[in-house]
Design an enzyme around this catalytic site. Structure first.
Site, PDB file in Angstrom:
ATOM      1  N   CYS A   1       4.441  -1.673   1.482  1.00 62.56           N
ATOM      2  CA  CYS A   1       6.102  -2.385   1.234  1.00 62.56           C
ATOM      3  C   CYS A   1       6.321  -2.814   2.725  1.00 62.56           C
ATOM      4  O   CYS A   1       6.257  -1.919   3.722  1.00 62.56           O
ATOM      5  CB  CYS A   1       6.780  -1.261   0.851  1.00 62.56           C
ATOM      6  SG  CYS A   1       8.679  -2.013   1.037  1.00 62.56           S
ATOM      7  N   GLU A   2       6.758  -4.109   2.831  1.00 62.98           N
ATOM      8  CA  GLU A   2       7.234  -4.608   4.262  1.00 62.98           C
ATOM      9  C   GLU A   2       8.705  -3.929   4.363  1.00 62.98           C
ATOM     10  O   GLU A   2       8.765  -4.078   5.700  1.00 62.98           O
ATOM     11  CB  GLU A   2       7.211  -6.087   4.141  1.00 62.98           C
ATOM     12  CG  GLU A   2       8.438  -6.640   3.537  1.00 62.98           C
ATOM     13  CD  GLU A   2       8.227  -8.276   3.406  1.00 62.98           C
ATOM     14  OE1 GLU A   2       9.066  -8.789   3.082  1.00 62.98           O
ATOM     15  OE2 GLU A   2       7.174  -8.950   3.619  1.00 62.98           O
ATOM     16  N   HIS A   3       9.303  -3.437   3.757  1.00 60.55           N
ATOM     17  CA  HIS A   3      10.636  -2.869   3.956  1.00 60.55           C
ATOM     18  C   HIS A   3      10.716  -1.515   4.545  1.00 60.55           C
ATOM     19  O   HIS A   3      11.454  -0.999   5.355  1.00 60.55           O
ATOM     20  CB  HIS A   3      11.470  -2.887   2.592  1.00 60.55           C
ATOM     21  CG  HIS A   3      11.798  -4.163   2.016  1.00 60.55           C
ATOM     22  ND1 HIS A   3      11.732  -4.658   0.905  1.00 60.55           N
ATOM     23  CD2 HIS A   3      11.912  -5.467   2.607  1.00 60.55           C
ATOM     24  CE1 HIS A   3      12.052  -5.646   0.486  1.00 60.55           C
ATOM     25  NE2 HIS A   3      12.044  -6.237   1.626  1.00 60.55           N
ATOM     26  N   HIS A   4       9.675  -0.671   4.158  1.00 59.30           N
ATOM     27  CA  HIS A   4       9.941   0.649   4.708  1.00 59.30           C
ATOM     28  C   HIS A   4       8.313   1.074   5.436  1.00 59.30           C
ATOM     29  O   HIS A   4       8.053   2.334   5.517  1.00 59.30           O
ATOM     30  CB  HIS A   4      10.143   1.808   3.474  1.00 59.30           C
ATOM     31  CG  HIS A   4      11.413   1.205   2.845  1.00 59.30           C
ATOM     32  ND1 HIS A   4      11.699   0.614   1.735  1.00 59.30           N
ATOM     33  CD2 HIS A   4      12.598   1.708   3.274  1.00 59.30           C
ATOM     34  CE1 HIS A   4      12.958   0.635   1.658  1.00 59.30           C
ATOM     35  NE2 HIS A   4      13.543   1.064   2.591  1.00 59.30           N
TER      36      HIS A   4
ATOM     37  N   CYS B   1       8.227   4.077  -1.837  1.00 63.47           N
ATOM     38  CA  CYS B   1       9.809   3.999  -1.178  1.00 63.47           C
ATOM     39  C   CYS B   1      10.740   4.473  -2.189  1.00 63.47           C
ATOM     40  O   CYS B   1      11.852   4.649  -1.887  1.00 63.47           O
ATOM     41  CB  CYS B   1      10.077   2.434  -0.749  1.00 63.47           C
ATOM     42  SG  CYS B   1       9.759   1.380  -1.684  1.00 63.47           S
TER      43      CYS B   1
ATOM     44  N   GLN C   1       6.140  -6.787  -3.896  1.00 67.23           N
ATOM     45  CA  GLN C   1       5.321  -7.075  -5.097  1.00 67.23           C
ATOM     46  C   GLN C   1       5.609  -8.341  -5.896  1.00 67.23           C
ATOM     47  O   GLN C   1       4.632  -9.201  -6.158  1.00 67.23           O
ATOM     48  CB  GLN C   1       5.428  -5.745  -6.236  1.00 67.23           C
ATOM     49  CG  GLN C   1       4.724  -6.102  -7.379  1.00 67.23           C
ATOM     50  CD  GLN C   1       4.676  -4.998  -8.278  1.00 67.23           C
ATOM     51  OE1 GLN C   1       4.930  -3.757  -7.927  1.00 67.23           O
ATOM     52  NE2 GLN C   1       4.939  -5.151  -9.405  1.00 67.23           N
TER      53      GLN C   1
ATOM     54  N   HIS D   1       5.879   2.348  -6.398  1.00 64.33           N
ATOM     55  CA  HIS D   1       6.471   2.214  -5.008  1.00 64.33           C
ATOM     56  C   HIS D   1       6.874   3.580  -4.483  1.00 64.33           C
ATOM     57  O   HIS D   1       7.888   4.227  -4.731  1.00 64.33           O
ATOM     58  CB  HIS D   1       7.360   1.170  -4.962  1.00 64.33           C
ATOM     59  CG  HIS D   1       7.016  -0.170  -5.223  1.00 64.33           C
ATOM     60  ND1 HIS D   1       6.984  -1.074  -4.286  1.00 64.33           N
ATOM     61  CD2 HIS D   1       6.738  -0.599  -6.528  1.00 64.33           C
ATOM     62  CE1 HIS D   1       6.660  -2.323  -5.170  1.00 64.33           C
ATOM     63  NE2 HIS D   1       6.224  -1.990  -6.118  1.00 64.33           N
TER      64      HIS D   1
END
Length: 190
Positions: free
Chosen positions: A76-79, A147, A117, A145
């Site tokens: 995941c690019e956010h976390h 996250c 995703q 996920h």
């Protein structure tokens, strides 16, 4: 990827969380983490359209081709936490088909990048449209996920399902329904 910069960043991260990067259990951790990122993010080094184009054959076939239950792992690019699941990819060719092994590999190429995703699902569909110019493409991705399971909302069974449809999969309800029926049956493989 810059291995040295990754090692330095991990060393700094260990210090920032209050650890001693020089203690015996952590001495090699910066190098191991740098190696791991090189492996799980190797999708940046491959152009998926060129990869798929190498295995395209001309063939007149106008029925649906489905590759289902393609397992993937991504970040995941956010976390910077993993997400993983299964992708289901279908297309109805016009004049070109692609070798079976190339579709799961293409999923891996996109999964082995920092991702969300939704984007990954669309990239898979767009690449098949670009390279094969088929009558239609359908992609469904199911993901868990970390996250959302180990932090944040902490919902262990929550899964994200995304889809991307193009051509006849978008404009013809019967084509879309056939794809969904094949996913829910054993007809496309187990």
């Amino acid at each position: 990827m810059n291995h040295e910069k990754l090692e330095t960043a991990v060393y700094t991260l260990l210090q920032a969380i209050g650890e001693d990067p020089e203690r015996p259990g952590l001495r090699r951790t910066p190098a191991r983490v740098a190696d791991m990122f090189g492996e799980i993010l190797d999708g940046y080094r491959i152009n998926p359209a060129e990869f798929i184009a190498e295995a395209v054959s001309e063939l007149v076939y106008d029925e649906m081709i489905v590759v289902k239950d393609i397992e993937f792992f991504s970040m995941c690019e956010h976390h910077l936490l993993p997400f993983f699941g299964r992708a289901h990819v279908a297309y109805v060719p016009k004049e070109k088909i692609v070798g079976l092994s190339k579709i799961p590999r293409m999923v891996d190429i996109f999964a082995h990048r920092l991702q969300v995703q939704e984007r990954m699902t669309q990239q898979i569909a767009d690449t098949l449209v670009e390279v094969l110019a088929p009558q239609g493409v359908g992609v469904i991705v199911e993901g868990t996920h970390l996250c959302a399971t180990m932090r944040g909302v902490k919902k262990q069974r929550a899964r994200l399902v995304t889809s991307a449809m193009a051509g006849s999969f978008k404009t013809r309800p019967a084509t879309r329904q056939e794809f969904l029926a094949l996913l829910n049956s054993g007809a496309a493989g187990a």
